[in-house]
Design a protein around this motif. Structure first.
Motif, short mmCIF file in Angstrom:
data_model
loop_
_atom_site.label_atom_id
_atom_site.label_comp_id
_atom_site.label_asym_id
_atom_site.label_seq_id
_atom_site.Cartn_x
_atom_site.Cartn_y
_atom_site.Cartn_z
N GLU A 1 32.54 -3.89 41.50
CA GLU A 1 31.36 -3.15 42.45
C GLU A 1 31.07 -3.93 43.46
N ASP B 1 31.06 -7.64 32.46
CA ASP B 1 32.44 -7.23 32.78
C ASP B 1 32.25 -5.98 33.58
N SER B 2 31.43 -5.14 33.31
CA SER B 2 31.38 -3.94 34.12
C SER B 2 31.05 -3.97 35.59
N MET B 3 30.47 -5.19 35.91
CA MET B 3 29.92 -5.32 37.37
C MET B 3 31.56 -5.41 38.25
N ASN C 1 21.80 -2.41 41.06
CA ASN C 1 20.84 -2.54 40.24
C ASN C 1 19.42 -3.35 40.73
N LYS D 1 40.50 4.93 22.79
CA LYS D 1 40.05 4.05 23.63
C LYS D 1 39.65 2.77 22.98
N LYS E 1 38.70 -0.86 25.38
CA LYS E 1 38.76 -0.38 26.54
C LYS E 1 37.35 -0.34 27.40
N GLU E 2 36.38 -0.18 26.69
CA GLU E 2 34.90 -0.03 27.53
C GLU E 2 34.51 -1.46 27.91
N LYS E 3 34.04 -1.52 29.14
CA LYS E 3 33.46 -2.71 29.35
C LYS E 3 32.07 -2.87 29.44
N THR E 4 31.42 -3.82 29.02
CA THR E 4 30.21 -3.66 28.72
C THR E 4 29.40 -4.93 29.66
N ASN E 5 28.14 -4.95 29.76
CA ASN E 5 27.14 -6.03 30.27
C ASN E 5 28.02 -6.60 31.70
#
Length: 148
Positions: free
Chosen positions: A93, A88-90, A113, A79, A82-86
């Protein structure tokens, strides 16, 4: 010159192995690791006295085969990237609109949040009333773009 090259060719492949591993350690892109893996059998092949041109050809073929057939599998399993952070992870939602969003003014939306964001409509045509649950489609600066 070619005789000298054949005499030191095992050390050349050890050097290729070390340099490839060092580059991979700094980049973590799964690109030079395949040349490092291809250099391992070449260390032993070079001790047979095979001409350096053939060694190099085998190295290139092995590297290409490893990249083509094993890199996609390794990237998928590890992976990489591939990991979304900050922020980008929103994306994707749901948020609730706390201040009406209209065509010419930004509104406000509250994320799960508890953070209040400036909000704008994705297509800039619809007015989104207060209390509507929307999905985040993009984040630009401190503004989230939402759709109903």
């Amino acid at each position: 010159m070619l005789v000298y090259l054949s005499d030191i060719s095992p050390w050349i492949w050890v050097g290729v192995l070390v340099v490839s591993c060092v580059i991979e350690a700094f980049t973590l892109g799964l690109t030079t690791i395949w040349s490092a893996i291809a250099a391992i059998p070449l260390i032993f092949i070079a001790r047979t006295g095979m001409p350096f041109q053939w060694q190099f050809l085998i190295f290139v073929i092995l590297t290409l085969v490893l990249i083509i057939f094993t890199r996609p599998f390794a990237v998928k399993k590890l992976k990489i990237g591939k990991e979304k952070t900050n922020v980008d992870s929103m994306i994707g939602e749901e948020v609730i609109i706390t201040k009406t969003v209209s065509k010419f003014t930004k509104g406000e939306a509250k994320a799960k949040n508890g953070v209040i964001w400036a909000a704008a409509s994705e297509n800039q045509e619809n007015e989104i009333p207060e209390g509507t649950v929307c999905k985040i489609t993009a984040v630009k600066g401190n503004t989230i773009f939402v759709t109903q």
